[in-house]
Design a protein around this motif. Sequence first.
Motif, PDB file in Angstrom:
ATOM      1  N   UNK A 127       2.230   8.513 -17.237  1.00 60.73           N
ATOM      2  CA  UNK A 127       1.189   9.416 -17.897  1.00 60.73           C
ATOM      3  C   UNK A 127       1.415  11.014 -17.672  1.00 60.73           C
ATOM      4  N   UNK A 128       2.111  11.029 -16.407  1.00 64.48           N
ATOM      5  CA  UNK A 128       2.113  12.566 -16.119  1.00 64.48           C
ATOM      6  C   UNK A 128       3.601  12.655 -15.251  1.00 64.48           C
ATOM      7  N   UNK A 129       4.683  12.606 -16.206  1.00 65.41           N
ATOM      8  CA  UNK A 129       6.083  12.441 -15.393  1.00 65.41           C
ATOM      9  C   UNK A 129       6.191  13.917 -14.831  1.00 65.41           C
ATOM     10  N   UNK A 130       5.755  15.065 -15.175  1.00 65.30           N
ATOM     11  CA  UNK A 130       5.958  16.297 -14.938  1.00 65.30           C
ATOM     12  C   UNK A 130       5.128  16.823 -13.703  1.00 65.30           C
ATOM     13  N   UNK A 131       4.102  16.022 -13.649  1.00 67.60           N
ATOM     14  CA  UNK A 131       2.948  16.413 -12.499  1.00 67.60           C
ATOM     15  C   UNK A 131       2.402  15.512 -11.705  1.00 67.60           C
ATOM     16  N   UNK A 132       3.485  15.559 -10.721  1.00 64.00           N
ATOM     17  CA  UNK A 132       3.037  14.191  -9.581  1.00 64.00           C
ATOM     18  C   UNK A 132       1.852  14.721  -8.775  1.00 64.00           C
ATOM     19  N   UNK A 133       1.160  13.796  -8.358  1.00 63.87           N
ATOM     20  CA  UNK A 133      -0.188  13.919  -7.741  1.00 63.87           C
ATOM     21  C   UNK A 133      -0.164  13.130  -6.237  1.00 63.87           C
ATOM     22  N   UNK A 134      -0.972  13.670  -5.372  1.00 67.99           N
ATOM     23  CA  UNK A 134      -1.165  13.093  -4.145  1.00 67.99           C
ATOM     24  C   UNK A 134      -2.170  11.827  -4.457  1.00 67.99           C
ATOM     25  N   UNK A 135      -1.821  10.435  -4.394  1.00 67.28           N
ATOM     26  CA  UNK A 135      -2.847   9.524  -4.223  1.00 67.28           C
ATOM     27  C   UNK A 135      -2.745   8.541  -3.076  1.00 67.28           C
ATOM     28  N   UNK A 136      -3.880   8.300  -2.492  1.00 65.34           N
ATOM     29  CA  UNK A 136      -3.891   7.655  -1.459  1.00 65.34           C
ATOM     30  C   UNK A 136      -4.649   6.217  -1.807  1.00 65.34           C
ATOM     31  N   UNK A 137      -3.752   4.990  -1.683  1.00 63.40           N
ATOM     32  CA  UNK A 137      -4.267   3.919  -2.270  1.00 63.40           C
ATOM     33  C   UNK A 137      -4.942   3.131  -1.035  1.00 63.40           C
ATOM     34  N   UNK A 138      -6.330   2.662  -1.446  1.00 64.46           N
ATOM     35  CA  UNK A 138      -6.999   2.198  -0.233  1.00 64.46           C
ATOM     36  C   UNK A 138      -7.238   0.427  -0.654  1.00 64.46           C
ATOM     37  N   UNK A 139      -7.020  -0.179   0.346  1.00 59.51           N
ATOM     38  CA  UNK A 139      -7.438  -1.872   0.321  1.00 59.51           C
ATOM     39  C   UNK A 139      -8.565  -1.815   0.348  1.00 59.51           C
ATOM     40  N   UNK A 140      -9.200  -2.620  -0.966  1.00 61.72           N
ATOM     41  CA  UNK A 140     -10.605  -2.453  -1.107  1.00 61.72           C
ATOM     42  C   UNK A 140     -10.971  -3.881  -1.408  1.00 61.72           C
ATOM     43  N   UNK A 141     -11.930  -4.851  -0.828  1.00 65.30           N
ATOM     44  CA  UNK A 141     -12.425  -5.958  -1.327  1.00 65.30           C
ATOM     45  C   UNK A 141     -13.098  -5.861  -2.561  1.00 65.30           C
ATOM     46  N   UNK A 142     -13.337  -7.039  -3.284  1.00 66.05           N
ATOM     47  CA  UNK A 142     -13.827  -6.874  -4.669  1.00 66.05           C
ATOM     48  C   UNK A 142     -15.052  -6.569  -4.742  1.00 66.05           C
ATOM     49  N   UNK A 143     -15.949  -6.959  -3.502  1.00 61.45           N
ATOM     50  CA  UNK A 143     -17.447  -6.385  -3.581  1.00 61.45           C
ATOM     51  C   UNK A 143     -17.547  -4.897  -3.519  1.00 61.45           C
ATOM     52  N   UNK A 144     -16.476  -4.267  -2.871  1.00 57.81           N
ATOM     53  CA  UNK A 144     -16.676  -3.046  -2.676  1.00 57.81           C
ATOM     54  C   UNK A 144     -16.013  -1.863  -3.753  1.00 57.81           C
ATOM     55  N   UNK A 145     -15.179  -2.617  -4.662  1.00 59.15           N
ATOM     56  CA  UNK A 145     -14.564  -1.885  -5.671  1.00 59.15           C
ATOM     57  C   UNK A 145     -15.474  -0.876  -6.294  1.00 59.15           C
ATOM     58  N   UNK A 146     -16.787  -1.367  -6.938  1.00 61.36           N
ATOM     59  CA  UNK A 146     -17.528  -0.224  -7.774  1.00 61.36           C
ATOM     60  C   UNK A 146     -17.816   0.795  -6.870  1.00 61.36           C
ATOM     61  N   UNK A 147     -18.340   0.615  -5.646  1.00 64.83           N
ATOM     62  CA  UNK A 147     -18.618   1.520  -5.046  1.00 64.83           C
ATOM     63  C   UNK A 147     -17.573   2.775  -4.476  1.00 64.83           C
ATOM     64  N   UNK A 148     -16.358   2.408  -4.484  1.00 64.03           N
ATOM     65  CA  UNK A 148     -15.368   3.221  -4.124  1.00 64.03           C
ATOM     66  C   UNK A 148     -14.817   3.991  -5.501  1.00 64.03           C
ATOM     67  N   UNK A 149     -15.008   3.108  -6.776  1.00 59.83           N
ATOM     68  CA  UNK A 149     -14.715   3.585  -8.242  1.00 59.83           C
ATOM     69  C   UNK A 149     -15.606   4.763  -8.417  1.00 59.83           C
ATOM     70  N   UNK A 150     -16.768   4.558  -7.941  1.00 59.96           N
ATOM     71  CA  UNK A 150     -17.799   5.767  -8.355  1.00 59.96           C
ATOM     72  C   UNK A 150     -17.550   7.153  -7.541  1.00 59.96           C
ATOM     73  N   UNK A 151     -16.746   7.027  -6.377  1.00 62.17           N
ATOM     74  CA  UNK A 151     -16.670   8.527  -5.545  1.00 62.17           C
ATOM     75  C   UNK A 151     -16.063   9.390  -6.412  1.00 62.17           C
ATOM     76  N   UNK A 152     -16.297  10.578  -6.020  1.00 65.34           N
ATOM     77  CA  UNK A 152     -16.003  11.968  -6.842  1.00 65.34           C
ATOM     78  C   UNK A 152     -14.558  11.989  -6.864  1.00 65.34           C
ATOM     79  N   UNK A 153     -13.841  11.713  -5.838  1.00 66.34           N
ATOM     80  CA  UNK A 153     -12.427  11.992  -5.674  1.00 66.34           C
ATOM     81  C   UNK A 153     -11.500  10.794  -6.067  1.00 66.34           C
ATOM     82  N   UNK A 154     -12.291   9.718  -6.706  1.00 65.48           N
ATOM     83  CA  UNK A 154     -11.386   8.419  -7.109  1.00 65.48           C
ATOM     84  C   UNK A 154     -10.852   8.944  -8.379  1.00 65.48           C
TER      85      UNK A 154
END
Length: 774
Positions: A127-154
Motif C-alpha cells: 500500500x505504501x511502498x515508498x513511504x515506510x512507517x514505524x509500526x510496533x506490533x503488540x501481542x493482544x488477546x482477543x478480548x482486548x482487541x477492540x480496546x487497542x484498536x480504538x486507541x488514537x495511535x493504532x
Amino acid sequence: MIQICITSRLSSLPIVVAYKKGYFEEFGVKVSLHLNTHHKAILPLLDAGRVEAGEIPTIAYLQESFLKKSKLKRIYKGIYLYHSPLSFYSRFQFKPEDLTRNKAYILPVPHINSVERLFAEKFLEEYAPKNPVKVRYIDTPGFLEEKEFLKPNCLGLVSDSFSSPFLKNFQDFGNSLDLPILKPNTLYPSTLLAFSGDAILKTGREVSGVLLAVKKAIDFLQNATNQPTGNLWDDLQLTHFYPHLRVGETKNLLTAHPLIQKGIFSYHGDESSLFPLLKDVYFRLIRRVIQPESVLTALNFEEILSALEPKKVFDVRKLSSFQEPNNVKLHAPSQINYRKLNAVRHLIVDVNSLVLDMLQGNYGSRLNTDETLQLDNRVKVLVNSMLDSFNAKIELQREEITELENLISILEIKLDRSAVDLQYSEEKYRYLFEFSREAIALVDADTGSILEANNQFRILTGYTRGDITKLTIEDIILGKQVSSQLRFGSDLSSDTMLSLPDVEILAKDGTKVEVDISFTSILLSPKKRYQVQFRPNSERKEQERLQHEFISNVSHELRSPMTNIRGYLEFFKSDSSLPFNAEHINMLEVIDKNAKRLSFLIENLLKLTTSREKDKEVEVVEIFDPVPVIEDVIHMNSHLAKGKSIEWDLSLKKGLFVRGIKFEFSQIITNLYVNALKYTFKGKIGISLKESNGKVEIIVEDTGIGIDPNYKNQIFDRFFRIPSSDNRKIGGTGLGLSIVKSLVEKMSGEIFVESAMGEGSKFTLLFPKINATS
C-alpha cells in the motif's frame, strides 16, 4: 485427563463445540479446558509439558519447526482449527501520503509470529511502498482487541469480521483497494491444534481421540448452516466461553454466515495461500534461506487426516508425523533431573516452574525457601515478597472491579429507565408527526433524500410510503430554489430556518401544487436533518387578493371626495373678499395640512396596490438627475421641521443620472425624508448623493430614536409598525418603507439600513448609474 488451552476468539470454537456436545467422552477422552489463554502463553506451556494440547498460530508452529535448537520435538501438529479471510481494517480511510515516519504507530496482533502479523507487513509494503512507517506490533488477546484498536495511535487491525464482529462498523480496505494481498475469497490457515511432547509420549490413544472429537465438531459446524431455525449460540450456552463478545452480533453468525460454508472451520487447508507472505516476510524474519515449498512438509496433515477417516481411536505414535527422525526417544522437559545441576540452574528451573503456574492462573504458587543465607534462597525470598505485593494489588483491583460491577448494575437500571422514557418520547413525537395538520417531510441534509413524510403530506402529493423513500426533495420541488440555497452534501449552508414562498411541487399524478415551504434544521443522532413544512398557498393568495381589492376600492372612493375638499379649500383661501380674521386663517391652515396628509396616505395606498398588482398602464420612464427631485422634496416638506432644533447636512453631487419615473423616485425620497423628520426631535438630518463603485449612492441619515434591532428585518413589511410608545404618539400606517422597498427594486436598486437605539438610522440607496446620452 488432557488439559487443552484455548483462546477466547471464535477460532477456538471447534474445541468448545466438541466439549459441549460431549464428543470427547464419545471417544473415551477426558479433557479440561483452560479459557482465555493468550497464544503467547500457550507455547511455553506446551513446550514445558505443563498442558497436553492447545491452539497456536500456524506461523508460530513453523517458527518452532525451523528454528528449534534441539533435535527433539517438543510441540507436535494435530489438525487445523481456523482459516481466516483476512483483510486490513482501520478506523478511517488513510492514504499512503498520510503516513509519516515521525509518528510511531501500533498494530495489535494475536501473536508476534502469526499470519495476521505477516499479512499486516505485506499490506503496508504494497500500500505504501515508498513511504515506510514505524509500526510496533503488540501481542493482544482477543478480548482486548477492540480496546487497542480504538486507541488514537493504532494504525489498524488485520482480522476478519467473523472472529472480530466489531470490525464491520469500520473501514475495510479490501472493499476499496485492488492490491495483490487483498485477493477476495482467500482463506489463510490461521490456527491449529498442537500437542506437547508429554502428551504424545504418554497418552497417544487419547490424543487420537481429541483429534477425532475436534474433527467431528468441525463437521458439525459446517452442517449447522443447513439448520435455518437453529440457534447454536444459545443451545450450547457459548456466552460462558466468549463473555466479551456481543451476543446479539455473534449468535446468528454461527448458523447464517456464508464463511462457514466456505471453510473457515475446516481441517483441509490450502498452504499455498501462505506462500506470498512466507516468501516476502517470514523468511526474511527468520533469516534463513528456505523455499516456500519446503513448508509443505511441516504443514502436511494428509497422514493424520487419513488415519482419522475411519473415525476409530488409534495410537498416534505409530504415525510418522508424530515420530522423530532416527527413532530418537521422545521426552518432556520434566524428565530431566535438574537437581543434579548447580544452584543457579536449580533457581532458574524453579522460577520457570513458578511462571508456568502463573500462566495457568495459579497466582498462589510460591518458591520453596529455607533458613539458609545462600544466594538462591535469598533471591527466592525476594521473589516471594514481590509475588505477595503483586497479589495484594490484584486483590485491591478485584475489590475495585466488584464496586464497578455494582455501579454498572445501577447504571444499567437507570439506562433501562431512560430507554423507556426515550421510547415514550419517540412514540409521542411519532404520533404528533404523523397526525399533524401540516404536511411535513423529514429530509437528509447530506443527500436531500426524503426519509419520512406524514399523512398530510401523502394526502397533498398522492405519494405512498414506498414512493417517498425513493425520492429526494429536489425531485418534487420544481426549479433551483432549494439546491441553490441549501447546498446538500456540504457544510456551506448557513441556514437554521429558510422560508420559500410561492413554490411549485410535483404531485404523483403530474399536477403542480403551489405551496409555501419552510426548512428547519434539526439534529437527529450525529447527522443533520431538515424538517420541511408544506402549506398550500391558495387561501393566502385569496386573502391577499381580497385585501388588495379592498384597499384599492377604498383608496379610489376616498380620492374623489378628498379632491372636492381640497378644491373648495383652495377657493376659500384665494377669495380675498371673504372677511377672514387671523383665527379663521389659522383654522384654514390646519384644515389644509390635514387634507394634504390624507391625500398623501391615499396616494400611498394606491401606489401600494398598483405596485403589487403590476399595472400594465404605460408609465413614462426617463433618465433624470435626482438632485432637483431631492431638493423639491426637501422644500415641500420643510414645514414639518417647524418647532424642532434640527440641523441639515446636504451634500448632493449633480450630473449623476438614474433611470426611472420621477414621481416614484420622489415618493422614495419623500417617505425616507418624512420618516427622518418624524422620528428626529433634535439633532441632525443628512442627505448625500455621490458616485460609489460605478453606482449612484444616496444616503438619508438622522440622529433620531433609532430602530430596535429585533425588528430590523420587519420594517419593510406592509402595515408593520414597531410596537413602542413613541410610535403610538407619532402615528402612521406602516406602509411608507414597504412602498420605498418595492419602488427601489422596480428601479433595479438596492436598499440597506443601519440603526442603533437612541443613535439614529441610516438608509443607503444604490441605483445603477446611467449615461445621460443613452
